[in-house]
Design an enzyme around this catalytic site. Structure first.
Site, PDB file in Angstrom:
ATOM      1  N   GLU A   5     -14.772  -4.972   9.037  1.00 54.62           N
ATOM      2  CA  GLU A   5     -13.446  -4.591   9.648  1.00 54.62           C
ATOM      3  C   GLU A   5     -13.437  -2.979   9.547  1.00 54.62           C
ATOM      4  O   GLU A   5     -14.452  -2.309   9.443  1.00 54.62           O
ATOM      5  CB  GLU A   5     -12.265  -4.888   8.669  1.00 54.62           C
ATOM      6  CG  GLU A   5     -12.122  -4.069   7.466  1.00 54.62           C
ATOM      7  CD  GLU A   5     -10.976  -4.460   6.643  1.00 54.62           C
ATOM      8  OE1 GLU A   5     -10.301  -5.259   6.958  1.00 54.62           O
ATOM      9  OE2 GLU A   5     -10.918  -3.765   5.550  1.00 54.62           O
ATOM     10  N   ASP A  52     -16.141  -0.663   7.681  1.00 50.60           N
ATOM     11  CA  ASP A  52     -16.900  -1.294   6.366  1.00 50.60           C
ATOM     12  C   ASP A  52     -17.827  -2.439   7.234  1.00 50.60           C
ATOM     13  O   ASP A  52     -17.613  -3.073   7.969  1.00 50.60           O
ATOM     14  CB  ASP A  52     -15.683  -1.881   5.632  1.00 50.60           C
ATOM     15  CG  ASP A  52     -14.596  -0.880   5.143  1.00 50.60           C
ATOM     16  OD1 ASP A  52     -15.047   0.048   5.103  1.00 50.60           O
ATOM     17  OD2 ASP A  52     -13.470  -1.590   4.960  1.00 50.60           O
ATOM     18  N   GLU A  82       0.926  -1.093  -0.012  1.00 50.21           N
ATOM     19  CA  GLU A  82      -0.040   0.032  -0.073  1.00 50.21           C
ATOM     20  C   GLU A  82       1.073   1.339   0.005  1.00 50.21           C
ATOM     21  O   GLU A  82       0.407   2.284   0.308  1.00 50.21           O
ATOM     22  CB  GLU A  82      -1.063  -0.064   1.111  1.00 50.21           C
ATOM     23  CG  GLU A  82      -2.010  -1.162   1.195  1.00 50.21           C
ATOM     24  CD  GLU A  82      -2.724  -1.326   2.402  1.00 50.21           C
ATOM     25  OE1 GLU A  82      -3.887  -0.478   2.354  1.00 50.21           O
ATOM     26  OE2 GLU A  82      -2.368  -1.960   3.422  1.00 50.21           O
ATOM     27  N   SER A 104      -6.540  -2.633   2.092  1.00 52.56           N
ATOM     28  CA  SER A 104      -6.758  -2.418   0.479  1.00 52.56           C
ATOM     29  C   SER A 104      -7.023  -3.731  -0.318  1.00 52.56           C
ATOM     30  O   SER A 104      -6.820  -3.974  -1.568  1.00 52.56           O
ATOM     31  CB  SER A 104      -5.487  -1.877  -0.149  1.00 52.56           C
ATOM     32  OG  SER A 104      -5.417  -0.560   0.212  1.00 52.56           O
ATOM     33  N   ARG A 114     -12.426   4.340   9.622  1.00 52.45           N
ATOM     34  CA  ARG A 114     -13.716   3.796   8.730  1.00 52.45           C
ATOM     35  C   ARG A 114     -14.111   2.603   9.018  1.00 52.45           C
ATOM     36  O   ARG A 114     -13.193   1.624   9.228  1.00 52.45           O
ATOM     37  CB  ARG A 114     -12.704   4.005   7.454  1.00 52.45           C
ATOM     38  CG  ARG A 114     -14.002   3.871   6.249  1.00 52.45           C
ATOM     39  CD  ARG A 114     -13.366   4.084   4.992  1.00 52.45           C
ATOM     40  NE  ARG A 114     -12.827   2.755   4.676  1.00 52.45           N
ATOM     41  CZ  ARG A 114     -11.944   2.251   4.131  1.00 52.45           C
ATOM     42  NH1 ARG A 114     -10.935   3.113   3.736  1.00 52.45           N
ATOM     43  NH2 ARG A 114     -11.790   0.856   3.913  1.00 52.45           N
ATOM     44  N   ASN A 159     -10.942   0.366   9.960  1.00 49.95           N
ATOM     45  CA  ASN A 159      -9.600   0.798   9.456  1.00 49.95           C
ATOM     46  C   ASN A 159      -9.157   2.295  10.085  1.00 49.95           C
ATOM     47  O   ASN A 159      -9.962   3.214   9.973  1.00 49.95           O
ATOM     48  CB  ASN A 159      -9.842   1.299   7.792  1.00 49.95           C
ATOM     49  CG  ASN A 159      -8.249   1.475   7.017  1.00 49.95           C
ATOM     50  OD1 ASN A 159      -7.436   2.182   7.775  1.00 49.95           O
ATOM     51  ND2 ASN A 159      -8.256   1.042   5.792  1.00 49.95           N
ATOM     52  N   GLY A 182      -7.584   5.351   3.613  1.00 52.12           N
ATOM     53  CA  GLY A 182      -7.198   6.304   2.548  1.00 52.12           C
ATOM     54  C   GLY A 182      -7.670   7.622   2.557  1.00 52.12           C
ATOM     55  O   GLY A 182      -8.792   7.929   2.744  1.00 52.12           O
ATOM     56  N   TYR A 237      -9.084   0.888  -6.718  1.00 52.58           N
ATOM     57  CA  TYR A 237      -8.355   1.497  -7.091  1.00 52.58           C
ATOM     58  C   TYR A 237      -8.184   1.795  -8.623  1.00 52.58           C
ATOM     59  O   TYR A 237      -7.290   2.345  -9.233  1.00 52.58           O
ATOM     60  CB  TYR A 237      -6.622   1.584  -6.533  1.00 52.58           C
ATOM     61  CG  TYR A 237      -6.569   1.470  -5.096  1.00 52.58           C
ATOM     62  CD1 TYR A 237      -6.999   2.585  -4.387  1.00 52.58           C
ATOM     63  CD2 TYR A 237      -6.383   0.313  -4.328  1.00 52.58           C
ATOM     64  CE1 TYR A 237      -6.873   2.570  -3.102  1.00 52.58           C
ATOM     65  CE2 TYR A 237      -6.366   0.482  -2.961  1.00 52.58           C
ATOM     66  CZ  TYR A 237      -6.551   1.660  -2.323  1.00 52.58           C
ATOM     67  OH  TYR A 237      -6.457   1.580  -0.824  1.00 52.58           O
TER      68      TYR A 237
END
Length: 329
Positions: free
Chosen positions: A292, A278, A16, A167, A276, A294, A298, A237
């Protein structure tokens, strides 16, 4: 307010690295208009910590986390960590800065280390009212992996992913027992621990949460709709592969319910700064399934958190500034 020297840490030791550089560029650009900060982007690799000046590359003195420019020693008032994966997301840099007494924007070392481990995180958030988790197994590289045992305990399709990672690097969706050996090998190339998890069918979302001005703020959720089989690295991405809808199309009642659940997750894990989460809303019932969390999400211009900040009617630069000022109080 006196000028603060901000060390913006980017890079890291994982796949990453480039994602982290893009995050740092966007953060620096958004902080540029704040006359209270002088931002220095510090790149972290396995071999070197350095700052690229106009005419030279300057190494960081790790004894006190300083750099010397034009014979002047620059001390940092704050570390803005935007390294995805180790050593910026798993507690290593947080412990280093704790020892030096330098404030930073993320969760502390303990929470960062725990939340980097998907299995440990699921164990801690288990029991939160309204939160569900998929059935799963955790495997260790040093052990024998009997695919028949996995197939007997979990229902296909399955997700196989590194237990510590981000990611979606090294992640696979497996439809039957024949696909397990290759998926396990791919995941173990990224981590010594692997999580095998039952597939949850439903709508996929991501939602930001942060402590701003002393209060927990839940950002508008983003729904993720991808043309791929799942939200993997390419889907995240590659332009045009995924549609990200911010704010997500959810009823006011569901928004309130989700906010309550993610606030409890944030609180129970003792999070700081921004994170963040998810999750999936199960098809049919709309039950909340935790995927999960984070803790260094990003931050490129197109990333989910900046999208959600803008959707909330906030300025992204002011959001980053609030993270800095909140951590230095």
């Amino acid at each position: 307010m006196s000028l603060k020297n901000i060390a913006l840490l980017a890079g890291g030791f994982t796949g990453e690295y480039e994602v982290s550089l893009n995050s740092a560029k966007n953060i620096a650009a958004n902080l540029a208009s704040n006359g209270n900060y002088k931002v220095y982007t510090i790149l972290i690799t396995r071999d070197r910590w350095f700052f690229e000046a106009d005419d030279a590359t300057v190494d960081v003195d790790k004894n006190d986390f300083t750099i010397t420019l034009n014979q002047e020693k620059i001390k940092f008032d704050f570390a803005f960590i935007t390294i995805h994966g180790t050593p910026g997301e798993d507690g290593k840099l947080q412990g280093y800065f704790d020892m030096l007494g330098i404030p930073y924007n993320t969760c502390d070392a303990t929470t960062s280390a725990i939340t980097m481990n998907k299995a440990y995180t699921k164990a801690i958030v288990n029991g939160i009212h309204g939160l569900h988790t998929a059935h799963s197994m955790r495997l260790f590289e040093r052990d024998v992996h009997d695919v028949a045992t996995i197939a007997a305990n979990l229902k296909f399709p399955l997700f196989v992913k590194p237990n510590n990672g981000g990611s979606s690097v090294g992640m696979s969706k497996v439809q039957n027992i024949a696909g397990l050996p290759e998926a396990l090998n791919r995941a173990f190339q990224e981590d010594a621990q692997v999580l095998v998890e039952e597939f949850i069918k439903g709508r996929e979302f991501s939602i930001g949460i942060a402590r701003l001005h002393g209060k927990i703020k839940v950002l508008p959720a983003t729904e993720i709709i991808t043309s791929k089989d799942f939200f993997d690295y390419e889907a995240k991405y590659t332009s045009g592969v995924t549609q990200e809808i911010t704010p997500a199309d959810l009823s006011a009642e569901k928004v309130e319910e989700i906010a309550g659940i993610v606030t409890e997750v944030y609180t129970r894990l003792n999070c700081r700064g921004m994170a963040r989460i998810d999750f999936i809303l199960l098809e049919g019932s709309n039950d909340f399934y935790f995927i999960e969390i984070n803790t260094t999400p990003g931050q490129s211009a197109a990333s989910l958190i900046p999208q959600q900040v803008r959707a909330a009617g906030m300025d992204v630069g002011e959001f980053y500034s609030a993270l800095i000022e909140g951590a230095t109080l």
